[in-house]
Design an enzyme around this catalytic site. Structure first.
Site, short mmCIF file in Angstrom:
data_model
loop_
_atom_site.label_atom_id
_atom_site.label_comp_id
_atom_site.label_asym_id
_atom_site.label_seq_id
_atom_site.Cartn_x
_atom_site.Cartn_y
_atom_site.Cartn_z
N HIS A 72 19.87 34.24 20.94
CA HIS A 72 19.98 33.21 21.97
C HIS A 72 21.41 32.71 22.15
O HIS A 72 21.64 31.69 22.80
CB HIS A 72 19.07 32.02 21.60
CG HIS A 72 18.55 31.28 22.79
ND1 HIS A 72 17.58 31.78 23.62
CD2 HIS A 72 18.87 30.07 23.30
CE1 HIS A 72 17.32 30.91 24.58
NE2 HIS A 72 18.10 29.86 24.41
N ASP A 94 15.37 21.80 21.56
CA ASP A 94 14.43 21.77 22.69
C ASP A 94 13.60 23.05 22.77
O ASP A 94 12.48 23.04 23.27
CB ASP A 94 15.20 21.59 24.01
CG ASP A 94 15.76 20.18 24.14
OD1 ASP A 94 15.17 19.25 23.57
OD2 ASP A 94 16.79 20.02 24.82
N GLU A 138 15.80 11.71 25.76
CA GLU A 138 16.76 12.60 26.41
C GLU A 138 16.92 12.19 27.87
O GLU A 138 15.96 11.74 28.50
CB GLU A 138 16.31 14.07 26.36
CG GLU A 138 16.56 14.75 25.04
CD GLU A 138 16.41 16.27 25.11
OE1 GLU A 138 16.49 16.91 24.05
OE2 GLU A 138 16.23 16.82 26.23
#
Length: 521
Positions: free
Chosen positions: A100, A161, A272
């Site tokens: 990632h 997340d 957030e």
């Protein structure tokens, strides 16, 4: 194994390895020597293109071999083997988790990529008790850690997340999300690590044992060792989550309310913020997953503002505590200055909330929009300059931008451990800001990278004091500026734990250059 290596080498010498310059290509005998290593796993050569891809889809540097480790000893033997080649070898090693990274950070041009997800010898073990924890492999996905610990009614305290990332990958950066204001990043919630250093040594470390290596590796971008096991602190897990979204029309109220919430003793469990630019019908989009508090007022909501600010919050609860949760949420919301018609909420399981991004991933994959270039930019900005930053970036630089989410939320410095390798501003409150676009086609990529450069250039010129999270620099002066006064200590740690600069070459911090050649400028 040796026969497989030799077969590959014949093809390698005949056809060459496209995309890798010759100075990165090891000699025949170097590659052949890999076949002599006694391994529980194996090397492969057919999957080199896959090891040269990542989520960013902007860089591709093929290795010459991929190690599928069957044990931690496999990783140690491989790194030790490269270390014993000495300073005249250019061979490097990169640990790859779920791939990632954004700009080739988990790649090793002409080197060896270790597929950490293959590491199955470290079995996940949950230890309940007064101070519960879980021991997990560095190659384990966080989603699997969650599933395992939930069976015991427990879960890690701090998250990212997106949960389909490896433990070692996020701990090598920091690991941040909406719980960071309270619990700190993931690296603040680790009790112990097992690490393979750049010398091939397997070392167990903690705040009490080999503490310098422990703190160096946390947020160390893979420069000092490969994390093969982590002991992660746990807490009792809730069953349910009240998930809330509201809109703000002005940046001042948006940020002041967030700062008030993260400093309060009784507050939400996750906080957030998001910035929305040139997006119409935002409340209608929410209706697919959320319920409006006042459906009639929500349906009549209109605004001519080009920039809107969304605050997302959650409150954890168990079903028998629902009434108490309702009261607490009402009390907290009554202190906020959001636009009343924009109050939306839903109740989901704890698992559903934490794995929320994966639901979006499934939809995007179905449309062929997941494996596209992602020229992301992640920044850390001091509270004292965030308003100057926002006025220029959201009001001018990105005034026509609408190709991806923008995150913006504050965290408390006191929850971060300054002994780790992560660089943060020297203010008690600072903001995590993430520009997360998708770019389809060369023009879109070029345009987005240009916007990123404009943001960085403005920040530097205006003395915003910005630091990059998941940093992407290409030169030593840039890295020195990033680490500032901590550069000398960072460099000393590198000399101690990876003196030949074997590990994580894709970060482009330290160049492994043969002793017979001059250092590149």
């Amino acid at each position: 194994m040796k026969q497989l290596v030799l077969q590959y080498l014949k093809l390698f010498l005949l056809l060459g390895l496209s995309g890798v310059t010759t100075e990165h290509v090891p000699k025949y005998d170097v590659l052949a020597s890999l076949g002599t290593l006694p391994l529980d796993g194996h090397f492969s050569f057919h999957d080199l293109p896959a090891a040269a891809r990542d989520f960013g889809n902007l860089s591709s540097f093929p290795p010459v071999a991929v190690l599928h480790p069957g044990s931690v000893a496999d990783i140690a033997r491989t790194v030790r083997h490269v270390f014993l080649m000495g300073e005249h070898s250019t061979l490097t090693v990169a640990a790859r988790g779920h791939g990632h990274s954004l700009y080739g950070q988990s790649q090793a041009a002409g080197g060896i990529v270790i597929r950490m997800e293959s590491l199955q010898s470290v079995k996940m073990q949950v230890h309940p008790g007064a101070s519960p924890y879980v021991d997990a492999s560095g190659g384990e996905l966080w989603i699997n850690v969650l599933k395992k610990t939930l069976k015991y009614g427990l879960a890690p305290k701090s998250w990212t997340d997106y949960l389909h990332l490896t433990v070692g990958g996020t701990l090598s950066n920091a690991g941040v999300s909406g719980q960071t204001f309270r619990h700190g990043p993931q690296i603040s919630n680790v009790n112990e690590l097992e690490i393979v250093t750049g010398r091939g040594d397997i070392i167990t470390c903690s705040p009490e044992q080999n503490s310098d290596l422990f703190h160096a590796a946390l947020g160390g971008l893979g420069q000092f060792g490969i994390i093969t096991r982590a002991r992660i602190a746990l807490e009792p897990a809730p069953q349910m989550v009240r998930w809330i979204r509201v809109l703000y029309l002005d940046f001042v109220s948006f940020t002041e309310d967030q700062e008030m919430l993260i400093s309060a003793e009784k507050t939400f469990d996750y906080i957030e913020g998001f910035v929305s630019i040139n997006r119409t019908g935002i409340l209608n989009n929410w209706r697919s997953s959320f319920n409006p508090q006042d459906p009639e007022r929500a349906s009549q909501f209109e605004t001519d503002r080009k920039v809107l600010f969304c605050l997302e919050m959650t409150k954890n609860f168990n079903p028998e505590e629902a009434d108490i949760m309702e009261q607490e949420v009402h009390a907290l919301l009554s202190q906020l200055r959001y636009t009343p018609p924009s109050l939306f909420h839903t109740d989901v399981t704890y698992m559903e909330f934490l794995d929320r991004v994966h639901s979006s991933e499934i939809k995007l994959r179905a449309k062929g929009l997941w494996e596209v270039p992602h020229p992301w930019l992640n920044l850390i900005i001091p509270r004292s300059t965030v308003h100057t930053f926002a006025k220029q970036v959201f009001g001018k630089i990105l005034e026509d931008n609408n190709n991806g989410p923008i995150l913006l939320y504050p965290v408390n410095k006191s929850r971060w451990d300054n002994r780790t390798s992560v660089v943060i501003p020297d203010e008690e409150v600072f903001y995590l800001v993430g520009f997360l676009p998708s770019a389809i086609g060369p023009h879109s990529i070029k345009r987005t990278l240009n916007l990123n450069n404009q943001i960085i250039e403005f920040s530097n010129k205006a003395s915003i004091g910005v630091k990059q999270y998941l940093p992407n620099y290409a030169t030593e002066p840039e890295w020195k500026a990033h680490y500032g006064a901590r550069w000398d200590a960072f460099q000393q740690r590198k000399n101690t734990y990876d003196p030949l600069a074997i590990l994580a070459p894709g970060q482009r911090i330290f160049q492994k250059t043969p002793a017979s050649l001059p250092l590149s400028s």
